[in-house]
Write a protein that holds these residues in place. Sequence first.
Motif, short mmCIF file in Angstrom:
data_model
loop_
_atom_site.label_atom_id
_atom_site.label_comp_id
_atom_site.label_asym_id
_atom_site.label_seq_id
_atom_site.Cartn_x
_atom_site.Cartn_y
_atom_site.Cartn_z
N LEU A 273 41.90 38.07 30.20
CA LEU A 273 40.43 37.49 29.87
C LEU A 273 39.45 38.44 30.49
O LEU A 273 38.48 38.86 29.88
N GLY A 274 39.66 38.81 31.68
CA GLY A 274 38.86 39.81 32.43
C GLY A 274 38.93 41.01 32.04
O GLY A 274 38.04 42.02 32.36
N THR A 275 39.94 41.36 31.13
CA THR A 275 40.12 42.78 30.97
C THR A 275 39.24 43.13 29.42
O THR A 275 38.85 44.28 29.38
N ILE A 276 39.15 41.78 28.79
CA ILE A 276 38.37 42.27 27.58
C ILE A 276 36.98 41.96 27.55
O ILE A 276 36.21 42.31 26.80
N ALA A 277 36.63 41.70 28.75
CA ALA A 277 35.20 41.38 29.13
C ALA A 277 34.78 41.47 30.65
O ALA A 277 35.51 40.79 31.23
N PRO A 278 34.18 42.33 30.90
CA PRO A 278 33.77 42.40 32.56
C PRO A 278 33.46 41.17 33.07
O PRO A 278 33.80 40.81 34.35
N ASN A 279 32.93 40.10 32.35
CA ASN A 279 32.59 38.73 33.13
C ASN A 279 33.58 37.84 32.31
O ASN A 279 33.27 36.54 32.55
N GLY A 280 34.58 38.11 31.96
CA GLY A 280 35.34 37.29 31.03
C GLY A 280 36.10 35.95 32.06
O GLY A 280 35.97 34.86 31.68
N ARG A 281 36.52 36.38 33.43
CA ARG A 281 36.95 35.50 34.06
C ARG A 281 35.74 34.34 34.80
O ARG A 281 35.90 33.27 34.68
N LYS A 311 44.71 47.13 31.54
CA LYS A 311 44.55 46.21 32.43
C LYS A 311 44.14 46.17 33.72
O LYS A 311 43.70 47.35 34.37
N ILE A 312 43.04 45.25 34.15
CA ILE A 312 42.36 45.57 35.36
C ILE A 312 43.16 45.36 36.67
O ILE A 312 44.09 44.89 36.58
N GLU A 316 43.38 48.57 43.25
CA GLU A 316 42.98 47.98 44.49
C GLU A 316 44.06 47.26 45.31
O GLU A 316 45.08 46.77 44.85
N GLU A 317 43.77 47.25 46.70
CA GLU A 317 44.83 46.60 47.66
C GLU A 317 44.58 45.06 47.36
O GLU A 317 43.49 44.53 47.04
N ALA A 318 45.72 44.27 47.70
CA ALA A 318 45.55 42.87 47.76
C ALA A 318 44.23 42.21 48.39
O ALA A 318 43.38 41.32 47.81
N ALA A 319 43.91 42.98 49.46
CA ALA A 319 42.67 42.46 50.13
C ALA A 319 41.36 42.62 49.48
O ALA A 319 40.49 41.70 49.44
N GLU A 320 41.27 43.80 48.94
CA GLU A 320 40.27 43.94 47.89
C GLU A 320 40.16 42.88 46.74
O GLU A 320 39.06 42.55 46.48
N CYS A 321 41.31 42.86 46.15
CA CYS A 321 41.11 41.87 44.95
C CYS A 321 40.79 40.62 45.62
O CYS A 321 40.06 39.90 44.70
N ARG A 322 41.31 40.14 46.72
CA ARG A 322 40.99 38.57 47.02
C ARG A 322 39.56 38.63 47.31
O ARG A 322 38.89 37.66 46.99
N GLY A 323 38.80 39.82 47.78
CA GLY A 323 37.48 39.64 48.34
C GLY A 323 36.67 39.60 46.93
O GLY A 323 35.80 39.00 46.96
N CYS A 324 36.98 40.69 45.93
CA CYS A 324 36.35 40.72 44.77
C CYS A 324 36.21 39.39 44.16
O CYS A 324 35.19 38.72 43.40
N LEU A 325 37.54 38.78 44.02
CA LEU A 325 37.53 37.38 43.22
C LEU A 325 36.55 36.52 43.99
O LEU A 325 35.94 35.64 43.28
N GLN A 326 36.81 36.43 45.50
CA GLN A 326 36.12 35.33 45.89
C GLN A 326 34.39 35.33 45.80
O GLN A 326 33.90 34.31 45.48
N ARG A 327 33.91 36.71 45.80
CA ARG A 327 32.46 37.05 45.39
C ARG A 327 32.45 36.45 43.90
O ARG A 327 31.19 35.85 43.69
#
Length: 346
Positions: A273-281, A311-312, A316-327
């Motif tokens: 869902l995040g892959t087909i639209a930047p704000n999909g998730r 696929k998005i 990124e490293e896991a820590a970056e993914c974690r931070g990005c998703l939290q934001r």
Amino acid sequence: MKDIVEKLYSTGDLSDSELKELILTGDEEAADMLRTYADEVRRKYYGTKVFLRGLIEISSYCKNDCIYCGIRRSNREADRYRLEREDILSCCENGYGLGFRTFVMQGGEDAYFTDEVLVPIVSEIREKYPDCAITLSLGERSHESYKKLKDAGADRYLLRHEAASQELYSKLHPAQMSLENRKNCLFDLKSLGYQVGAGFMVGAPFQTADDIIADLRFLQELRPQMIGIGPFIPHHNTPFADEKGGTLGLTLRLLGILRLMFPEVLLPATTALGTIAPNGRELGLKTGCNVVMPNLSPVRVRKKYDLYDNKICTGEEAAECRGCLQRRIEASGYTVASERGDCISR
Ligand code: SAH
């Protein structure tokens, strides 16, 4: 259309013909109503909590040949890898430090991962992280194998049924695979006490509104704790390379419908869902989703778990993914939950 959404909200179900109307509608007002009600229901049961699952993609080898999937056996171009025990354990260690309390081991159906190989890995994770949930997503296995893995400490299993209609299932899979076996696996997993996740792709080639209704009826019969849906996205090295992908509109409509039909279910805002639209998730979260699954796999293998194009989160490293998703979660008005996140109706 409004009265149909009202009825779904107040009764949690619709007739086939009403579902069909809602699935096929382009009515913006209905979409807004679905989102508002879905969010109200998710807040009633789960508040603003979003659960994180650390996804570890353990192998891109697969003996199956699902027509839509980029890691299907016939894709000679696929770059294959598998993670060893040490890799998997270090993903967990990294993930635990980042606050994950669920680890999901997902992969193709790789003959290397026999019970003899997997059971000690699951037991070791169970012993080291007693406060974490262990989720497996490794395809179809025998009842005996599912039992051994459960006894070793696995709590949950994700196995999308993919298509509950026989006709569609056989257009998406080679003749060697059977819908009956897939369904039997899901019932086996349930009877063994796993928390089970089923689901399907939205907008898969040949999929009709009636097929989607069959999926919803099957989910009502199975009553899984988790439902994973995401748009179909073509992969350039599969026979479906030139097919159209699933749309954002239909995926969001179905997420809303699912939240109203299954108020207590765990519903991920998927990577697809995040892959087909930047704000999909983010839109998914606002339409009833309460789970996200950031990637914990080592960056060196990320691009190789190549189920669909573009696929998005593969760099990124896991820590970056974690931070990005939290934001992203907080910017959407929700909060990251720190617990395991079991289904409340378990
Ligand atoms: N081998 C495991 C894991 C499969 S990958 C299993 O059989 O369950 C996880 C999910 O990715 C699949 O269930 C499928 O629904 C989804 N998927 C595969 N190819 C896809 C594509 N091209 N577009 C979108 N989703 C896809």
